[in-house]
Design a protein around this motif. Sequence first.
Motif, PDB file in Angstrom:
ATOM      1  N   ALA A 149       2.736  -3.358 -12.572  1.00  0.00           N
ATOM      2  CA  ALA A 149       3.792  -2.631 -13.270  1.00  0.00           C
ATOM      3  C   ALA A 149       5.180  -2.703 -12.454  1.00  0.00           C
ATOM      4  O   ALA A 149       6.199  -2.781 -12.953  1.00  0.00           O
ATOM      5  CB  ALA A 149       3.682  -1.132 -13.718  1.00  0.00           C
ATOM      6  N   ARG A 150       4.874  -3.006 -11.159  1.00  0.00           N
ATOM      7  CA  ARG A 150       6.106  -2.745 -10.283  1.00  0.00           C
ATOM      8  C   ARG A 150       6.171  -4.249  -9.454  1.00  0.00           C
ATOM      9  O   ARG A 150       5.223  -4.756  -9.112  1.00  0.00           O
ATOM     10  CB  ARG A 150       5.984  -1.877  -9.385  1.00  0.00           C
ATOM     11  N   ASN A 151       7.438  -4.687  -9.293  1.00  0.00           N
ATOM     12  CA  ASN A 151       7.639  -5.709  -8.438  1.00  0.00           C
ATOM     13  C   ASN A 151       8.330  -5.561  -6.941  1.00  0.00           C
ATOM     14  O   ASN A 151       8.796  -6.552  -6.444  1.00  0.00           O
ATOM     15  CB  ASN A 151       8.411  -6.760  -9.164  1.00  0.00           C
ATOM     16  N   ASP A 152       8.509  -4.127  -6.785  1.00  0.00           N
ATOM     17  CA  ASP A 152       9.341  -3.994  -5.434  1.00  0.00           C
ATOM     18  C   ASP A 152       8.207  -3.720  -4.400  1.00  0.00           C
ATOM     19  O   ASP A 152       8.478  -3.008  -3.471  1.00  0.00           O
ATOM     20  CB  ASP A 152      10.244  -2.660  -5.879  1.00  0.00           C
ATOM     21  N   ILE A 153       6.945  -3.473  -4.725  1.00  0.00           N
ATOM     22  CA  ILE A 153       6.059  -3.127  -3.706  1.00  0.00           C
ATOM     23  C   ILE A 153       5.842  -4.189  -2.588  1.00  0.00           C
ATOM     24  O   ILE A 153       5.637  -5.537  -3.052  1.00  0.00           O
ATOM     25  CB  ILE A 153       4.655  -2.738  -4.304  1.00  0.00           C
ATOM     26  N   GLY A 154       6.093  -3.902  -1.355  1.00  0.00           N
ATOM     27  CA  GLY A 154       5.956  -4.911  -0.466  1.00  0.00           C
ATOM     28  C   GLY A 154       4.735  -4.855   0.675  1.00  0.00           C
ATOM     29  O   GLY A 154       4.455  -5.750   1.347  1.00  0.00           O
ATOM     30  N   LEU A 155       4.009  -3.776   0.347  1.00  0.00           N
ATOM     31  CA  LEU A 155       3.035  -3.636   1.464  1.00  0.00           C
ATOM     32  C   LEU A 155       1.821  -2.667   0.732  1.00  0.00           C
ATOM     33  O   LEU A 155       2.300  -1.843  -0.098  1.00  0.00           O
ATOM     34  CB  LEU A 155       3.403  -2.941   2.822  1.00  0.00           C
ATOM     35  N   ILE A 156       0.669  -2.650   1.107  1.00  0.00           N
ATOM     36  CA  ILE A 156      -0.454  -1.765   0.518  1.00  0.00           C
ATOM     37  C   ILE A 156      -1.312  -1.274   1.548  1.00  0.00           C
ATOM     38  O   ILE A 156      -1.572  -2.003   2.511  1.00  0.00           O
ATOM     39  CB  ILE A 156      -1.499  -2.635  -0.220  1.00  0.00           C
ATOM     40  N   ILE A 157      -1.294   0.224   1.610  1.00  0.00           N
ATOM     41  CA  ILE A 157      -2.190   0.787   2.622  1.00  0.00           C
ATOM     42  C   ILE A 157      -3.466   1.491   1.875  1.00  0.00           C
ATOM     43  O   ILE A 157      -3.026   2.415   0.861  1.00  0.00           O
ATOM     44  CB  ILE A 157      -1.437   1.922   3.382  1.00  0.00           C
TER      45      ILE A 157
END
Length: 118
Positions: free
Chosen positions: A42-50
């Motif tokens: 849904a989002r295209n602004d996520i740059g990192l996953i923790i």
Amino acid sequence: MHILVVDDDPLAGEMTAALLESQGHTASLACDAMEAVDQLDARNDIGLIISDMHMPLISGLALLAMLREQDNHLPFILLTGDTPDEALCRTPGLSACLSKDAELASSLAAAVNQALVR
């Protein structure tokens, strides 16, 4: 930087998000791997996953594998309540593996910075 925090323990997720926000990042929370996938779609602004390592149904490592199979190559940091062993830390596609301990604030800041420069 917008960071997605995946943790089945709401308090742990909120604490991780608060650490990230104190370092100038924006954080979103997902309570499990499926919600994480939904947010990534849904989002295209996520740059990192923790992500937490130990979650019911789909672990953090399984989430990493699933994302890589879907050709998602965002930096991925794994958090664990255990002491991460060397083999775990060398998991392909993993940016860092950190222990949830008293040093998390400083180790998380360093791991996020390192993951973002790759």
